[in-house]
Design a protein around this motif. Structure first.
Motif, PDB file in Angstrom:
ATOM      1  N   ARG A  79       0.846  -1.190   0.000  1.00 18.58           N
ATOM      2  CA  ARG A  79       0.000   0.000   0.000  1.00 18.58           C
ATOM      3  C   ARG A  79       0.883   1.241   0.000  1.00 18.58           C
ATOM      4  NH1 ARG A  79      -4.442  -0.879   4.734  1.00 18.58           N
ATOM      5  NH2 ARG A  79      -5.473  -2.685   3.852  1.00 18.58           N
ATOM      6  N   PRO A  80       0.351   2.340  -0.520  1.00 14.11           N
ATOM      7  CA  PRO A  80       1.144   3.566  -0.518  1.00 14.11           C
ATOM      8  C   PRO A  80       1.575   3.995   0.885  1.00 14.11           C
ATOM      9  CG  PRO A  80      -0.790   3.827  -1.920  1.00 14.11           C
ATOM     10  CD  PRO A  80      -0.898   2.499  -1.230  1.00 14.11           C
ATOM     11  N   ASP A  81       0.694   3.820   1.878  1.00 15.75           N
ATOM     12  CA  ASP A  81       1.076   4.218   3.232  1.00 15.75           C
ATOM     13  C   ASP A  81       2.121   3.270   3.807  1.00 15.75           C
ATOM     14  OD1 ASP A  81      -1.925   3.070   5.042  1.00 15.75           O
ATOM     15  OD2 ASP A  81      -0.494   1.986   3.826  1.00 15.75           O
ATOM     16  N   GLY A  82       2.148   2.026   3.319  1.00 19.06           N
ATOM     17  CA  GLY A  82       3.197   1.087   3.645  1.00 19.06           C
ATOM     18  C   GLY A  82       3.298   0.622   5.087  1.00 19.06           C
ATOM     19  N   VAL A  83       2.388   0.996   5.955  1.00 18.97           N
ATOM     20  CA  VAL A  83       2.511   0.636   7.358  1.00 18.97           C
ATOM     21  C   VAL A  83       1.401  -0.331   7.746  1.00 18.97           C
ATOM     22  CG1 VAL A  83       2.483   1.514   9.723  1.00 18.97           C
ATOM     23  CG2 VAL A  83       3.565   2.839   7.924  1.00 18.97           C
ATOM     24  N   ASP A  84       1.796  -1.449   8.320  1.00 16.86           N
ATOM     25  CA  ASP A  84       0.838  -2.401   8.876  1.00 16.86           C
ATOM     26  C   ASP A  84       0.993  -2.299  10.388  1.00 16.86           C
ATOM     27  OD1 ASP A  84      -0.696  -4.506   9.747  1.00 16.86           O
ATOM     28  OD2 ASP A  84       0.248  -6.005   8.460  1.00 16.86           O
ATOM     29  N   LEU A  85       0.183  -1.441  10.982  1.00 23.59           N
ATOM     30  CA  LEU A  85       0.329  -1.147  12.400  1.00 23.59           C
ATOM     31  C   LEU A  85       0.146  -2.392  13.264  1.00 23.59           C
ATOM     32  CD1 LEU A  85       0.905   0.940  14.524  1.00 23.59           C
ATOM     33  CD2 LEU A  85      -1.508   1.539  14.548  1.00 23.59           C
ATOM     34  N   VAL A  86      -0.791  -3.252  12.900  1.00 29.12           N
ATOM     35  CA  VAL A  86      -1.019  -4.465  13.687  1.00 29.12           C
ATOM     36  C   VAL A  86       0.238  -5.338  13.681  1.00 29.12           C
ATOM     37  CG1 VAL A  86      -2.387  -6.590  13.841  1.00 29.12           C
ATOM     38  CG2 VAL A  86      -3.522  -4.405  13.368  1.00 29.12           C
ATOM     39  N   ALA A  87       0.875  -5.481  12.525  1.00 27.45           N
ATOM     40  CA  ALA A  87       2.117  -6.267  12.457  1.00 27.45           C
ATOM     41  C   ALA A  87       3.211  -5.622  13.298  1.00 27.45           C
ATOM     42  CB  ALA A  87       2.575  -6.409  11.009  1.00 27.45           C
ATOM     43  N   GLU A  88       3.269  -4.297  13.273  1.00 32.24           N
ATOM     44  CA  GLU A  88       4.281  -3.598  14.067  1.00 32.24           C
ATOM     45  C   GLU A  88       4.035  -3.796  15.568  1.00 32.24           C
ATOM     46  OE1 GLU A  88       7.047  -2.205  12.897  1.00 32.24           O
ATOM     47  OE2 GLU A  88       6.382  -2.840  10.920  1.00 32.24           O
ATOM     48  N   ILE A  89       2.790  -3.764  15.980  1.00 33.60           N
ATOM     49  CA  ILE A  89       2.470  -4.007  17.390  1.00 33.60           C
ATOM     50  C   ILE A  89       2.900  -5.416  17.775  1.00 33.60           C
ATOM     51  CG2 ILE A  89       0.577  -4.322  19.052  1.00 33.60           C
ATOM     52  CD1 ILE A  89      -0.905  -2.048  17.507  1.00 33.60           C
ATOM     53  N   ARG A  90       2.563  -6.391  16.928  1.00 30.31           N
ATOM     54  CA  ARG A  90       2.921  -7.792  17.227  1.00 30.31           C
ATOM     55  C   ARG A  90       4.436  -7.992  17.280  1.00 30.31           C
ATOM     56  NH1 ARG A  90      -1.810 -10.555  16.934  1.00 30.31           N
ATOM     57  NH2 ARG A  90      -3.322  -9.890  15.398  1.00 30.31           N
ATOM     58  N   ARG A  91       5.183  -7.199  16.515  1.00 24.17           N
ATOM     59  CA  ARG A  91       6.635  -7.344  16.445  1.00 24.17           C
ATOM     60  C   ARG A  91       7.346  -6.696  17.630  1.00 24.17           C
ATOM     61  NH1 ARG A  91       7.449  -7.416  11.228  1.00 24.17           N
ATOM     62  NH2 ARG A  91       6.668  -5.334  10.870  1.00 24.17           N
ATOM     63  N   ASP A  92       6.670  -5.818  18.362  1.00 29.76           N
ATOM     64  CA  ASP A  92       7.309  -5.072  19.450  1.00 29.76           C
ATOM     65  C   ASP A  92       7.758  -6.008  20.577  1.00 29.76           C
ATOM     66  OD1 ASP A  92       7.887  -3.488  21.746  1.00 29.76           O
ATOM     67  OD2 ASP A  92       6.673  -1.875  20.925  1.00 29.76           O
ATOM     68  N   PRO A  93       9.052  -6.059  20.862  1.00 30.92           N
ATOM     69  CA  PRO A  93       9.555  -6.970  21.902  1.00 30.92           C
ATOM     70  C   PRO A  93       9.352  -6.433  23.328  1.00 30.92           C
ATOM     71  CG  PRO A  93      11.377  -5.758  20.950  1.00 30.92           C
ATOM     72  CD  PRO A  93      10.151  -5.350  20.180  1.00 30.92           C
ATOM     73  N   TRP A  94       8.947  -5.185  23.478  1.00 26.07           N
ATOM     74  CA  TRP A  94       8.876  -4.563  24.797  1.00 26.07           C
ATOM     75  C   TRP A  94       7.535  -4.736  25.499  1.00 26.07           C
ATOM     76  CZ3 TRP A  94      13.451  -3.603  26.517  1.00 26.07           C
ATOM     77  CH2 TRP A  94      14.465  -3.324  25.627  1.00 26.07           C
ATOM     78  N   ILE A  95       6.526  -5.194  24.775  1.00 28.68           N
ATOM     79  CA  ILE A  95       5.226  -5.402  25.423  1.00 28.68           C
ATOM     80  C   ILE A  95       4.834  -6.865  25.326  1.00 28.68           C
ATOM     81  CG2 ILE A  95       4.419  -3.030  25.118  1.00 28.68           C
ATOM     82  CD1 ILE A  95       2.814  -3.904  22.712  1.00 28.68           C
ATOM     83  N   GLY A  96       4.078  -7.322  26.316  1.00 27.05           N
ATOM     84  CA  GLY A  96       3.685  -8.724  26.389  1.00 27.05           C
ATOM     85  C   GLY A  96       2.559  -9.073  25.424  1.00 27.05           C
ATOM     86  N   GLN A  99      -0.834  -7.630  26.352  1.00 23.36           N
ATOM     87  CA  GLN A  99      -0.851  -6.200  26.041  1.00 23.36           C
ATOM     88  C   GLN A  99      -1.008  -5.979  24.538  1.00 23.36           C
ATOM     89  OE1 GLN A  99       2.943  -5.511  27.912  1.00 23.36           O
ATOM     90  NE2 GLN A  99       2.012  -4.276  29.532  1.00 23.36           N
ATOM     91  N   LYS A 100      -0.340  -6.792  23.735  1.00 18.05           N
ATOM     92  CA  LYS A 100      -0.454  -6.672  22.288  1.00 18.05           C
ATOM     93  C   LYS A 100      -1.891  -6.925  21.836  1.00 18.05           C
ATOM     94  CE  LYS A 100       4.304  -8.040  21.365  1.00 18.05           C
ATOM     95  NZ  LYS A 100       5.196  -9.034  20.780  1.00 18.05           N
ATOM     96  N   ARG A 101      -2.499  -8.002  22.360  1.00 19.29           N
ATOM     97  CA  ARG A 101      -3.882  -8.309  21.991  1.00 19.29           C
ATOM     98  C   ARG A 101      -4.817  -7.163  22.367  1.00 19.29           C
ATOM     99  NH1 ARG A 101      -2.294 -13.546  23.164  1.00 19.29           N
ATOM    100  NH2 ARG A 101      -2.775 -13.406  25.361  1.00 19.29           N
ATOM    101  N   THR A 102      -4.629  -6.620  23.567  1.00 18.79           N
ATOM    102  CA  THR A 102      -5.476  -5.524  24.031  1.00 18.79           C
ATOM    103  C   THR A 102      -5.285  -4.286  23.160  1.00 18.79           C
ATOM    104  OG1 THR A 102      -5.376  -6.357  26.294  1.00 18.79           O
ATOM    105  CG2 THR A 102      -6.032  -4.064  26.007  1.00 18.79           C
ATOM    106  N   LEU A 103      -4.044  -3.960  22.867  1.00 19.44           N
ATOM    107  CA  LEU A 103      -3.748  -2.789  22.045  1.00 19.44           C
ATOM    108  C   LEU A 103      -4.345  -2.937  20.647  1.00 19.44           C
ATOM    109  CD1 LEU A 103      -2.350  -0.060  21.924  1.00 19.44           C
ATOM    110  CD2 LEU A 103      -0.214  -1.234  21.407  1.00 19.44           C
ATOM    111  N   ILE A 104      -4.237  -4.115  20.073  1.00 20.33           N
ATOM    112  CA  ILE A 104      -4.794  -4.360  18.743  1.00 20.33           C
ATOM    113  C   ILE A 104      -6.314  -4.258  18.768  1.00 20.33           C
ATOM    114  CG2 ILE A 104      -5.122  -6.148  16.972  1.00 20.33           C
ATOM    115  CD1 ILE A 104      -2.163  -6.982  17.627  1.00 20.33           C
TER     116      ILE A 104
END
Length: 146
Positions: A79-96, A99-104
């Motif tokens: 996509r032109p915006d190029g960002v998959d925020l859900v994938a980025e949240i899942r990739r974050d090593p600093w949150i459990g 927390q990832k499920r809740t944030l998503i």
């Protein structure tokens, strides 16, 4: 190495990285995705070119969007915006994981709430009157009164 071979290798590395982030063994992911352990291993090493259906099964098991894997496999264009925020949240090593499920869930609920509303008739909404005999609004039974 050709560009296509490099794309499959990169896809495999991404799947392996997502598996590690999710704390899944190769065997567990293969069970969850419904593919054989050796086949998944070959995909991760870039030796196999999985179909869109297999990528969808892997994405579902990793709890990432199928679109992310399709783009990495070259099935879809980014996509032109190029960002998959859900994938980025899942990739974050600093949150459990919880927390990832809740944030998503929160993010997706905000996205749903921000969807454009269904069109309404502004004139009808402006003239709506909870008391049909009160003002403002046309008199009862006399539509042509001026």
């Amino acid at each position: 190495m050709t560009e296509l071979e490099e794309r499959w290798r990169d896809l495999g590395e991404f799947i392996r990285e997502q598996r590690h982030i999710g704390h899944l063994s190769l065997r567990k992911l293969s069970e969850m995705a419904g593919v054989s352990n050796p086949y998944l291993s070959q995909i991760e090493r870039g030796l196999r070119k999985p179909s869109a259906e297999i990528l969808q099964q892997i994405a579902r098991a990793l709890e990432i969007s199928s679109e992310t894997l399709y783009i990495r496999a070259g099935i879809l264009e980014e996509r032109p915006d190029g960002v998959d925020l859900v994938a980025e949240i899942r990739r974050d090593p600093w949150i459990g994981e919880e927390q990832k499920r809740t944030l998503i869930q929160i993010y997706e609920s905000f996205r749903a709430a921000s969807a454009p509303p269904a069109p309404t008739e502004p004139a009808a909404a402006a003239e709506a009157d909870p008391d049909p005999d009160g003002e403002p609004g046309p008199p009862d039974g006399d539509v042509d009164a001026a």
